[in-house]
Design a protein around this motif. Structure first.
Motif, short mmCIF file in Angstrom:
data_model
loop_
_atom_site.label_atom_id
_atom_site.label_comp_id
_atom_site.label_asym_id
_atom_site.label_seq_id
_atom_site.Cartn_x
_atom_site.Cartn_y
_atom_site.Cartn_z
N GLU A 32 41.66 47.01 28.89
CA GLU A 32 41.24 46.00 27.92
C GLU A 32 41.53 44.59 28.42
N VAL A 33 42.63 44.41 29.12
CA VAL A 33 42.96 43.09 29.68
C VAL A 33 41.98 42.74 30.80
N ILE A 34 41.64 43.72 31.63
CA ILE A 34 40.65 43.47 32.68
C ILE A 34 39.32 43.06 32.05
N ARG A 35 38.91 43.79 31.01
CA ARG A 35 37.67 43.46 30.31
C ARG A 35 37.70 42.04 29.78
N GLN A 36 38.81 41.66 29.16
CA GLN A 36 38.93 40.31 28.62
C GLN A 36 38.92 39.27 29.73
N ASN A 37 39.57 39.55 30.86
CA ASN A 37 39.54 38.63 32.00
C ASN A 37 38.10 38.36 32.43
N LEU A 38 37.31 39.42 32.54
CA LEU A 38 35.91 39.26 32.96
C LEU A 38 35.10 38.50 31.92
N MET A 39 35.39 38.74 30.66
CA MET A 39 34.69 38.00 29.62
C MET A 39 35.11 36.52 29.63
N GLU A 41 35.69 34.91 32.20
CA GLU A 41 34.99 34.33 33.35
C GLU A 41 33.49 34.18 33.08
N GLY A 42 33.03 34.56 31.89
CA GLY A 42 31.64 34.33 31.53
C GLY A 42 30.78 35.56 31.32
N MET A 43 31.31 36.75 31.55
CA MET A 43 30.52 37.96 31.31
C MET A 43 30.54 38.29 29.83
N ASP A 44 29.44 38.90 29.34
CA ASP A 44 29.50 39.42 27.98
C ASP A 44 30.11 40.82 28.05
N MET A 45 30.29 41.45 26.90
CA MET A 45 30.99 42.74 26.87
C MET A 45 30.27 43.80 27.69
N ASP A 46 28.94 43.86 27.60
CA ASP A 46 28.19 44.86 28.35
C ASP A 46 28.27 44.62 29.85
N GLU A 47 28.20 43.36 30.27
CA GLU A 47 28.32 43.05 31.70
C GLU A 47 29.71 43.42 32.21
N ALA A 48 30.73 43.13 31.41
CA ALA A 48 32.10 43.47 31.82
C ALA A 48 32.26 44.98 31.94
N GLU A 50 29.90 47.24 32.58
CA GLU A 50 29.18 47.70 33.77
C GLU A 50 29.95 47.35 35.04
N TYR A 51 30.50 46.15 35.10
CA TYR A 51 31.26 45.75 36.28
C TYR A 51 32.47 46.66 36.48
N GLU A 53 32.97 49.75 35.30
CA GLU A 53 32.56 51.12 35.62
C GLU A 53 32.14 51.28 37.08
N PHE A 54 31.35 50.36 37.59
CA PHE A 54 30.80 50.52 38.93
C PHE A 54 31.67 49.94 40.03
N ASN A 55 32.37 48.85 39.77
CA ASN A 55 33.10 48.16 40.83
C ASN A 55 34.59 48.42 40.85
N ILE A 56 35.14 48.90 39.75
CA ILE A 56 36.58 49.16 39.72
C ILE A 56 36.84 50.66 39.54
N GLU A 57 36.38 51.23 38.43
CA GLU A 57 36.62 52.66 38.20
C GLU A 57 35.90 53.52 39.23
N GLY A 58 34.76 53.07 39.70
CA GLY A 58 33.97 53.85 40.66
C GLY A 58 34.37 53.65 42.11
N ALA A 59 35.41 52.86 42.34
CA ALA A 59 35.82 52.55 43.72
C ALA A 59 37.07 53.33 44.09
N TYR A 60 36.89 54.56 44.57
CA TYR A 60 38.03 55.34 45.04
C TYR A 60 38.38 54.85 46.44
N VAL A 61 39.62 54.42 46.62
CA VAL A 61 40.05 53.89 47.92
C VAL A 61 41.24 54.68 48.46
#
Length: 77
Positions: A32-39, A41-48, A50-51, A53-61
């Motif tokens: 939730e804090v990550i989501r708020q950080n992205l918002m 920075e100018g993203m709306d809730m849906d953009e946050a 998607e970001y 899901e694909f760029n953080i949760e989907g990035a197994y390192v």
């Protein structure tokens, strides 16, 4: 421990996890804090969402991949 860049304020603490090479410490983040950080920075809730899901949760390192905990489940609202 690997960190998610730009979201230090979302760190809840370390967690001990078990993997193929034994145990390792990983960082745990509040999603939730990550989501708020992205918002903030100018993203709306849906953009946050998607970001995250694909760029953080989907990035197994590897076994050091940080864990994201969702303290509120707002995605289905």
């Amino acid at each position: 421990m690997l960190k998610i860049d730009g979201h230090d304020n979302a760190i809840l603490g370390p967690a001990l996890v078990w993997g193929g090479n034994g145990r390792t410490d990983v960082l745990v983040y509040d999603g939730e804090v990550i989501r708020q950080n992205l918002m903030d920075e100018g993203m709306d809730m849906d953009e946050a969402r998607e970001y995250i899901e694909f760029n953080i949760e989907g990035a197994y390192v590897g076994e050091d991949t940080p864990v994201i905990v969702w303290t509120l489940d707002i995605w289905d609202e």
